[in-house]
Design a protein around this motif. Structure first.
Motif, mmCIF file in Angstrom:
data_model
loop_
_atom_site.group_PDB
_atom_site.id
_atom_site.type_symbol
_atom_site.label_atom_id
_atom_site.label_comp_id
_atom_site.label_asym_id
_atom_site.label_seq_id
_atom_site.Cartn_x
_atom_site.Cartn_y
_atom_site.Cartn_z
ATOM 1 N N PRO A 14 0.741 -1.205 0.049
ATOM 2 C CA PRO A 14 0.092 0.014 -0.003
ATOM 3 C C PRO A 14 0.896 1.059 -0.172
ATOM 4 C CG PRO A 14 -0.097 -1.050 2.047
ATOM 5 C CD PRO A 14 0.624 -2.032 1.040
ATOM 6 N N CYS A 15 2.039 1.048 0.576
ATOM 7 C CA CYS A 15 2.824 2.280 0.590
ATOM 8 C C CYS A 15 3.290 2.738 -0.921
ATOM 9 C CB CYS A 15 4.163 2.159 1.330
ATOM 10 S SG CYS A 15 4.030 2.089 3.191
ATOM 11 N N ARG A 16 3.585 1.536 -1.766
ATOM 12 C CA ARG A 16 3.962 1.778 -3.288
ATOM 13 C C ARG A 16 2.821 2.584 -3.810
ATOM 14 N NH1 ARG A 16 6.344 -3.365 -2.514
ATOM 15 N NH2 ARG A 16 4.797 -4.488 -3.596
ATOM 16 N N ALA A 17 1.625 1.909 -3.689
ATOM 17 C CA ALA A 17 0.347 2.522 -4.290
ATOM 18 C C ALA A 17 0.206 3.865 -4.231
ATOM 19 C CB ALA A 17 -0.693 1.654 -3.867
ATOM 20 N N LEU A 18 0.262 4.070 -2.774
ATOM 21 C CA LEU A 18 0.058 5.781 -2.500
ATOM 22 C C LEU A 18 1.472 6.435 -3.277
ATOM 23 C CD1 LEU A 18 -1.138 5.760 1.249
ATOM 24 C CD2 LEU A 18 -2.492 6.370 -0.628
#
Lengths: 226, 226
Positions: A14-18
């Motif tokens: 989710p960090c990569r997505a944001l």
């Protein structure tokens, strides 16, 4: 001084997505790296100052502290200029994106993560043995989820998960699917719709997708050599 | 003819939560009962006409079909008159409610459900044996989640999960906590903040909370006799 502080580790899906969403929409933020492998999220400073939940991603908008990837996405769309297709204002289109964002928690996220932990993290990095029958069960659950993405989501005939334009649902899903890849399992094998869709997502999020996945790609390259 | 068809089974936690929300806000709907114990969601008719995901809750707004509890809640708030406090329009307040609604998937929902399945459904209804060490692990995970609700969520000193007014987060959380109760485990034991908060939630959602939990309450009463 930028308004936003973004706490992240690019090993976290989710960090990569944001990260991709922020970059592609040119939203300025102060990057605050949190090294999960070193357990920096468990430090008292993190708990008291950054987030009591001791997880990433975390967003600080001045003194407003927010966790949870999907909650952060929605907050960003209200507070900043984000191209509409990533999270449409139209009620029905938004509902379609939400439907995936809610579905993924106990499907893509849970099952790809559990497989990654038991097929890669525990045996390779932690030296923990995994029973073959347990690993097989995790793999089965993951494959069930992958088949649902192929048949129920992409099987609707749309170019993307929630319609014919790319949305945050696609970024998040693609980032989750990198986890099994790091464990040497290619989710697209035998799933032609998924393979085509992943290509489209990577193309539409250039060069930020590759930037966000720079560490992941190194792990995948190393995995292929062994 | 009403605009909405709501497909549900009151044995399902998210179905109960949406039922309470719809009733308390006087949103008219055609009630469409789906008997999960009989497996009605697996029938071809359900798959082809109601929802390809073969789960409840499902909302049909004329020909628009939507699944996923949180996606449905958010759609309802855009399309119907719903008292603001259930899902506030204010950006930061809404983010706080979203934060719980996203957090709960792999916490309250996952861990209370897994405990319920292995402590009650499988051994009592399906005649499936559960290994004591496995049940202990499920219980431990659930207790970790319950402690987080007590300490991290309610420990902030607010009257409700996302602030000082009741929101959909509270309805959903309370409905999830009924599952361990059916298995004979009271989440509020030794958690005074949770006990007080649950009382407030039930009071503020009268009489619909009890109406939604009518089947659950029968199971709990029967459980106490054994």
């Amino acid at each position: 001084m930028t308004r936003l502080k973004f706490y992240y580790d690019l090993m976290s899906q989710p960090c990569r997505a944001l990260y991709i969403l922020l970059k592609i929409n040119k939203i300025p933020f102060e990057p605050c790296l949190v090294n999960l492998r070193k357990g920096e999220q468990y430090a008292d400073f993190f708990k008291n100052q950054i987030s009591r939940f001791q997880k990433v991603p975390v967003l600080h908008d001045k003194d407003f502290k927010l966790t949870e990837n999907v909650a952060i996405l929605r907050y960003l769309t209200r507070e900043f200029q984000i191209d509409d297709h990533w999270y449409p204002k139209d009620s029905k289109k938004q509902a379609r994106v939400d439907e995936y964002l809610e579905w993924q928690h106990n499907n893509t996220r849970l099952n790809c993560t559990l497989y990654f932990i038991h097929a890669y993290l525990n045996p390779r990095l932690m030296g923990k043995e995994v029973k073959p029958e347990e690993l097989a069960a995790y793999k089965r659950n993951m494959e069930e989820t992958l088949n649902k993405i192929e048949d129920l989501w992409l099987g609707q005939g749309t170019k993307y998960l929630a319609g014919d334009v790319i949305s945050y649902a696609d970024i998040l899903a693609a980032c989750e699917l990198e986890q099994p890849l790091m464990a040497g399992f290619n989710p697209s094998d035998g799933r032609p719709k998924m393979a085509d869709w992943l290509q489209r997502v990577k193309l539409e999020t250039k060069p930020f997708y590759d930037e966000a996945n720079v560490i992941v790609d190194k792990v995948i390259a190393k995995q292929k050599q062994t």
